[in-house]
Design a protein around this motif. Structure first.
Motif, PDB file in Angstrom:
ATOM      1  N   ASN A 168      46.586-105.546   7.598  1.00  0.00           N
ATOM      2  CA  ASN A 168      47.850-105.955   6.976  1.00  0.00           C
ATOM      3  C   ASN A 168      48.480-104.867   6.119  1.00  0.00           C
ATOM      4  OD1 ASN A 168      46.193-105.897   4.741  1.00  0.00           O
ATOM      5  ND2 ASN A 168      46.300-108.096   4.309  1.00  0.00           N
ATOM      6  N   ASP A 169      47.976-103.627   6.212  1.00  0.00           N
ATOM      7  CA  ASP A 169      48.468-102.567   5.332  1.00  0.00           C
ATOM      8  C   ASP A 169      49.906-102.150   5.628  1.00  0.00           C
ATOM      9  OD1 ASP A 169      45.871-101.814   3.814  1.00  0.00           O
ATOM     10  OD2 ASP A 169      45.275-101.887   5.918  1.00  0.00           O
ATOM     11  N   SER A 170      50.418-102.495   6.822  1.00  0.00           N
ATOM     12  CA  SER A 170      51.818-102.181   7.134  1.00  0.00           C
ATOM     13  C   SER A 170      52.714-103.417   7.007  1.00  0.00           C
ATOM     14  CB  SER A 170      51.926-101.606   8.552  1.00  0.00           C
ATOM     15  OG  SER A 170      51.379-102.506   9.513  1.00  0.00           O
ATOM     16  N   HIS A 171      52.189-104.485   6.428  1.00  0.00           N
ATOM     17  CA  HIS A 171      52.947-105.729   6.293  1.00  0.00           C
ATOM     18  C   HIS A 171      54.168-105.544   5.396  1.00  0.00           C
ATOM     19  CE1 HIS A 171      53.705-109.906   4.777  1.00  0.00           C
ATOM     20  NE2 HIS A 171      53.545-110.157   6.060  1.00  0.00           N
ATOM     21  N   GLN A 172      55.163-106.394   5.592  1.00  0.00           N
ATOM     22  CA  GLN A 172      56.408-106.351   4.822  1.00  0.00           C
ATOM     23  C   GLN A 172      56.170-106.389   3.316  1.00  0.00           C
ATOM     24  OE1 GLN A 172      58.946-109.844   5.294  1.00  0.00           O
ATOM     25  NE2 GLN A 172      60.722-108.514   5.444  1.00  0.00           N
ATOM     26  N   SER A 173      55.111-107.051   2.883  1.00  0.00           N
ATOM     27  CA  SER A 173      54.807-107.074   1.446  1.00  0.00           C
ATOM     28  C   SER A 173      54.604-105.656   0.921  1.00  0.00           C
ATOM     29  CB  SER A 173      53.553-107.912   1.185  1.00  0.00           C
ATOM     30  OG  SER A 173      52.460-107.439   1.957  1.00  0.00           O
ATOM     31  N   ARG A 174      53.959-104.807   1.719  1.00  0.00           N
ATOM     32  CA  ARG A 174      53.713-103.423   1.313  1.00  0.00           C
ATOM     33  C   ARG A 174      54.957-102.562   1.441  1.00  0.00           C
ATOM     34  NH1 ARG A 174      49.616-107.090   1.943  1.00  0.00           N
ATOM     35  NH2 ARG A 174      47.551-106.146   1.683  1.00  0.00           N
ATOM     36  N   THR A 175      55.691-102.760   2.531  1.00  0.00           N
ATOM     37  CA  THR A 175      56.804-101.857   2.811  1.00  0.00           C
ATOM     38  C   THR A 175      58.086-102.198   2.051  1.00  0.00           C
ATOM     39  OG1 THR A 175      57.459-103.160   4.754  1.00  0.00           O
ATOM     40  CG2 THR A 175      55.938-101.324   5.117  1.00  0.00           C
ATOM     41  N   MET A 176      58.244-103.472   1.592  1.00  0.00           N
ATOM     42  CA  MET A 176      59.503-103.767   0.900  1.00  0.00           C
ATOM     43  C   MET A 176      59.460-104.926  -0.085  1.00  0.00           C
ATOM     44  SD  MET A 176      62.068-105.742   3.540  1.00  0.00           S
ATOM     45  CE  MET A 176      62.906-106.491   2.154  1.00  0.00           C
ATOM     46  N   MET A 178      57.147-106.672  -2.131  1.00  0.00           N
ATOM     47  CA  MET A 178      56.557-106.553  -3.464  1.00  0.00           C
ATOM     48  C   MET A 178      57.143-105.336  -4.179  1.00  0.00           C
ATOM     49  SD  MET A 178      54.772-109.250  -3.484  1.00  0.00           S
ATOM     50  CE  MET A 178      53.712-109.146  -4.927  1.00  0.00           C
ATOM     51  N   SER A 179      56.955-105.296  -5.494  1.00  0.00           N
ATOM     52  CA  SER A 179      57.574-104.244  -6.300  1.00  0.00           C
ATOM     53  C   SER A 179      57.015-102.871  -5.938  1.00  0.00           C
ATOM     54  CB  SER A 179      57.322-104.510  -7.779  1.00  0.00           C
ATOM     55  OG  SER A 179      55.935-104.319  -8.088  1.00  0.00           O
ATOM     56  N   TYR A 180      57.738-101.830  -6.338  1.00  0.00           N
ATOM     57  CA  TYR A 180      57.279-100.470  -6.048  1.00  0.00           C
ATOM     58  C   TYR A 180      55.950-100.189  -6.747  1.00  0.00           C
ATOM     59  CZ  TYR A 180      57.416 -95.550  -4.903  1.00  0.00           C
ATOM     60  OH  TYR A 180      57.116 -94.309  -4.396  1.00  0.00           O
ATOM     61  N   ASP A 181      55.785-100.706  -7.949  1.00  0.00           N
ATOM     62  CA  ASP A 181      54.517-100.517  -8.663  1.00  0.00           C
ATOM     63  C   ASP A 181      53.364-101.161  -7.900  1.00  0.00           C
ATOM     64  OD1 ASP A 181      55.794 -99.113 -10.646  1.00  0.00           O
ATOM     65  OD2 ASP A 181      55.943-100.818 -12.020  1.00  0.00           O
ATOM     66  N   HIS A 376      70.118-114.826   4.060  1.00  0.00           N
ATOM     67  CA  HIS A 376      69.395-115.171   2.839  1.00  0.00           C
ATOM     68  C   HIS A 376      68.017-115.731   3.174  1.00  0.00           C
ATOM     69  CE1 HIS A 376      72.605-114.193   0.125  1.00  0.00           C
ATOM     70  NE2 HIS A 376      73.453-114.915   0.829  1.00  0.00           N
ATOM     71  N   ILE A 377      67.032-114.839   3.094  1.00  0.00           N
ATOM     72  CA  ILE A 377      65.618-115.187   3.218  1.00  0.00           C
ATOM     73  C   ILE A 377      64.954-114.629   1.968  1.00  0.00           C
ATOM     74  CG2 ILE A 377      63.501-114.871   4.545  1.00  0.00           C
ATOM     75  CD1 ILE A 377      65.258-114.494   7.028  1.00  0.00           C
ATOM     76  N   ARG A 378      64.333-115.474   1.208  1.00  0.00           N
ATOM     77  CA  ARG A 378      63.848-115.059  -0.114  1.00  0.00           C
ATOM     78  C   ARG A 378      62.927-113.845  -0.044  1.00  0.00           C
ATOM     79  NH1 ARG A 378      65.907-114.693  -4.728  1.00  0.00           N
ATOM     80  NH2 ARG A 378      64.463-114.749  -6.478  1.00  0.00           N
ATOM     81  N   TYR A 379      62.044-113.828   0.933  1.00  0.00           N
ATOM     82  CA  TYR A 379      61.061-112.753   1.019  1.00  0.00           C
ATOM     83  C   TYR A 379      61.719-111.413   1.325  1.00  0.00           C
ATOM     84  CZ  TYR A 379      56.206-111.215   1.504  1.00  0.00           C
ATOM     85  OH  TYR A 379      54.988-110.604   1.310  1.00  0.00           O
ATOM     86  N   ILE A 380      62.921-111.459   1.882  1.00  0.00           N
ATOM     87  CA  ILE A 380      63.687-110.233   2.115  1.00  0.00           C
ATOM     88  C   ILE A 380      64.567-109.926   0.903  1.00  0.00           C
ATOM     89  CG2 ILE A 380      65.525-109.205   3.531  1.00  0.00           C
ATOM     90  CD1 ILE A 380      64.296-110.631   5.935  1.00  0.00           C
ATOM     91  N   VAL A 629      68.941-116.096 -11.720  1.00  0.00           N
ATOM     92  CA  VAL A 629      67.521-115.724 -11.761  1.00  0.00           C
ATOM     93  C   VAL A 629      67.416-114.294 -11.249  1.00  0.00           C
ATOM     94  CG1 VAL A 629      66.647-118.080 -11.414  1.00  0.00           C
ATOM     95  CG2 VAL A 629      67.064-116.609  -9.421  1.00  0.00           C
ATOM     96  N   PRO A 630      66.438-113.530 -11.734  1.00  0.00           N
ATOM     97  CA  PRO A 630      66.257-112.164 -11.210  1.00  0.00           C
ATOM     98  C   PRO A 630      65.662-112.188  -9.815  1.00  0.00           C
ATOM     99  CG  PRO A 630      64.560-112.662 -12.835  1.00  0.00           C
ATOM    100  CD  PRO A 630      65.511-113.832 -12.840  1.00  0.00           C
ATOM    101  N   ASN A 631      66.100-111.262  -8.983  1.00  0.00           N
ATOM    102  CA  ASN A 631      65.568-111.148  -7.620  1.00  0.00           C
ATOM    103  C   ASN A 631      64.389-110.189  -7.607  1.00  0.00           C
ATOM    104  OD1 ASN A 631      67.211-112.831  -5.913  1.00  0.00           O
ATOM    105  ND2 ASN A 631      68.914-111.461  -6.350  1.00  0.00           N
ATOM    106  N   THR A 632      63.251-110.653  -8.102  1.00  0.00           N
ATOM    107  CA  THR A 632      62.060-109.822  -8.108  1.00  0.00           C
ATOM    108  C   THR A 632      60.880-110.603  -7.567  1.00  0.00           C
ATOM    109  OG1 THR A 632      61.417-110.497 -10.351  1.00  0.00           O
ATOM    110  CG2 THR A 632      62.860-108.579 -10.155  1.00  0.00           C
ATOM    111  N   ALA A 633      59.934-109.869  -7.001  1.00  0.00           N
ATOM    112  CA  ALA A 633      58.739-110.518  -6.466  1.00  0.00           C
ATOM    113  C   ALA A 633      57.946-111.198  -7.567  1.00  0.00           C
ATOM    114  CB  ALA A 633      57.870-109.484  -5.750  1.00  0.00           C
TER     115      ALA A 633
END
Length: 637
Positions: A168-176, A178-181, A376-380, A629-633
């Protein structure tokens, strides 16, 4: 004495038989299946990207077979994995909506079930996400072991194995998403300095604005894939260390296209096409009809083909309900000249796209085109790259191509993916491609009708059907499902103008509720000026007895005519206990201009107990548009 001699002979016979069975088992190939997430072939070195760093994958391709026309049957993980594990296309089984988990027929099994019958030890490490009901029993039946500790190491001596490893290292969570940190901690910090790919070390796809901040975000794709390649290398070293490489066929592929805005969740080549490589050891090279040692196969393959191929390859009988091809071995199927692909709801973002490809062209029919490619898809939406894109849009910093991903889609796309890999030029209106367009339109129409595509029912309806039966079996009963009549109405959706609207208004009087649903959905695509003569008919449709019609009519009537009656109906359905209806109503609000009258309702819905993820996510998207609301993970937890 005679008895002892008989016992001795019998023991020798039994021992010889056991040894012969072990020998037979060892003659069957082991199969290692490596899946990665959310990756298009454009970002893999062996597919021509000189900026990518994927030496392990590239070596598999150099020594094996690289497929240039491999396609996921969906554009988001759980529908894709539904087809992978069952071998049945989502629009035949009702599993196209992301994480819907509806019941499927009892005679449909996960395909490793059939491999177990042939003596294979089958393991999954460890992602399931199969998008079917009764998931625990389904998974237990399919696998000998499914866990993060599963692998070939627990099999009996000499037993052939089929082992799946999901990276799962190339999953969308990693690439966009979740936050940069978070990305830095989970990806960047796991790469050596020489492995890291810098922000200026690659070309940007043209539909993204080429700015330093966008490059910072997009470099995450390259580094996440690099980390994935490293992980695959570690797995192959373990296979080598266990002296199994010479007996093991290796499959490598991604579960769908790139997990970035405009890719994942979108019914175009960027969402469907996947990297796909098969590596054969010397003793099993004869099983490859394409050759080996860097062979390139251009034939069309899709995830529908995987189940019958693996069952056949391991000696099993392919069940009749599987319609995919057998790709290799003595029972190999003939090549085909086109594939049908599909994209439906992803999380809180409903959609319906049907596509057909011959490998050179991809034709997509958008049945709800009033929503954009980056809808509008929240995860995006929580992804920093999406927020930069929306900010650049608001500041008018995007060129026409880059702006187009935020605009309503045309009803049709036709892309020449041989000469336009990034799909920048829609050829639908180009007279030079009229013949291709007509051919692919006709093919798609015929395929949809033949398959009795069950997703032409709104998800609300599939939910009702699934309480007592399965969408698969409902679809095959022609008395239940008049697909020709329904598809005739659906085929108008996205086509614009007074004459089309007139036909859609007439269809609002149909006795068939699904026909009325497609009539009102098509009217949702029409402009205010086209709809103005039909104001009264649209207001009357607010009281339709079929809720999906009433909701959509209310969205149209409030958006264009500011009718308070329509607003009240939308508020009522936002609070509905049926999550499909509530989601439909909230999504209706996401794409209207005047949102302020609904803020209190959305706040109330979000705070209600027992609202599912999709309803809450749609509420957050609504509030995020208004900067409430803020648009942050981090804000999601």
């Amino acid at each position: 004495m005679k008895s002892k001699k008989a016992i001795l002979l019998w023991s020798v016979f039994i021992g010889s038989w056991i040894l012969s069975q072990v020998g037979l088992a060892q003659e069957k190939p082991n199969i290692l299946w490596i899946t990665i997430e959310d990756t298009s072939p454009q970002f893999i070195g062996c597919y021509g990207n000189e900026d990518a760093s994927t030496p392990v994958i590239d070596q598999l391709a150099q020594e094996g077979v690289r497929f240039t026309n491999a396609f996921s049957t969906g554009t988001v993980c759980s529908p894709s994995r539904s087809t992978i594990i069952t071998g049945v296309r989502t629009f035949e089984m009702g599993t196209g909506h992301h994480r819907s988990n509806y019941a499927i027929p009892s005679f449909i099994h996960g395909f490793p079930y059939y491999m177990k019958k042939e003596g294979y030890y089958v393991t999954n490490n460890s992602k399931t996400d199969y998008n079917v009901g009764n998931i625990k029993d389904f998974t237990n039946e399919a696998w000998n072991e499914s866990s993060d500790k599963a692998g070939w190491w627990n099999r009996k001596p000499g037993q052939p194995f089929f082992a799946v490893f999901n990276f799962n290292d190339s999953h969308q969570s990693r690439t966009m998403s979740m936050s940069y940190d978070w990305y830095a901690e989970n990806v960047w910090n796991h790469l050596s300095e020489e492995d890291r790919i810098l922000d200026n070390a690659f070309e940007m796809p043209p539909f993204y604005n080429d700015t330093p901040e966008m490059r910072k975000q997009f470099a995450r794709v390259y580094n996440s894939i690099k980390l994935t390649d490293n992980r695959i290398g570690n797995l192959l070293q373990k296979l080598e260390k266990d002296n199994l490489r010479d007996d093991t066929i290796i499959f490598f592929y991604a579960d769908h296209g790139e997990g970035m805005p405009r890719g994942k969740t979108n019914g175009i080549n960027y969402g469907y096409r996947v990297p796909f490589v098969v590596w054969f050891p010397e003793k099993y090279k004869h099983l490859s009809p394409w050759g080996t040692s860097g062979a390139v196969a251009e034939e069309l393959i899709s995830f529908e083909d995987l189940a019958p191929t693996l069952i056949s390859l391991t000696g099993g009988n392919v069940p009749e309900y599987l319609n995919g091809r057998i790709l290799m071995g003595k029972d190999r199927s003939e090549a085909i000249d086109h594939l049908v692909l599909s994209s439906d709801r992803a999380d809180n973002g409903p959609d319906m796209v049907r596509s057909i490809t011959d490998g050179r062209f991809v034709y997509s029919r958008n049945f709800v085109p009033f929503t954009p490619q980056v809808r509008h898809i929240r995860y995006i939406n929580i992804g920093e790259i999406t927020q930069h894109m929306r900010d650049d849009l608001a500041k008018d910093k995007l060129n026409p191509l880059q702006k187009s991903v935020f605009s309503a889609r045309p009803s049709e796309f036709l892309y020449d993916i041989k000469n336009d890999i990034w799909e920048t030029n829609n050829l639908v209106d180009d007279p030079r491609y009229t013949a291709y367009l007509k051919k692919m339109r006709k093919q798609l129409d015929l395929e949809i009708l033949e398959a009795k595509d069950v997703h032409f029912l709104p998800e609300y309806e599939i939910g009702l059907i699934s309480k007592k039966g399965t969408a698969y079996e409902y679809r095959t009963n022609t008395g239940n499902y008049p697909i020709k009549k329904i598809y005739a109405a659906a085929s108008l959706s996205g086509k614009l103008g007074y004459q089309i609207a007139k036909r859609q208004i007439a269809l609002l009087k149909s006795k068939n509720s699904i026909v009325r649903y497609w009539a009102i959905t098509g009217l949702r695509c029409q402009s205010e000026i086209v709809l103005k003569p039909y104001k009264n008919q649209l207001l009357a449709a607010i009281e339709d007895t079929y809720p999906p019609v009433a909701i959509t009519a209310s969205a149209i009537s409030f958006d264009h005519f500011k009718q308070e009656k329509a607003a009240e109906k939308l508020r009522e359905f936002c609070l509905h206990n049926n999550m499909d209806l509530a989601l439909m109503a909230i999504n209706g609000l996401l794409y209207i201009d005047e949102k302020q009258p609904f803020v209190q309702t959305i706040l109330k819905v979000h705070n209600l107990p027992n609202r599912n993820y999709n309803v809450k996510a749609a509420c957050m998207d609504f509030l995020g548009i208004l900067n409430l609301v803020p648009n942050t993970a981090e804000n999601e937890h």
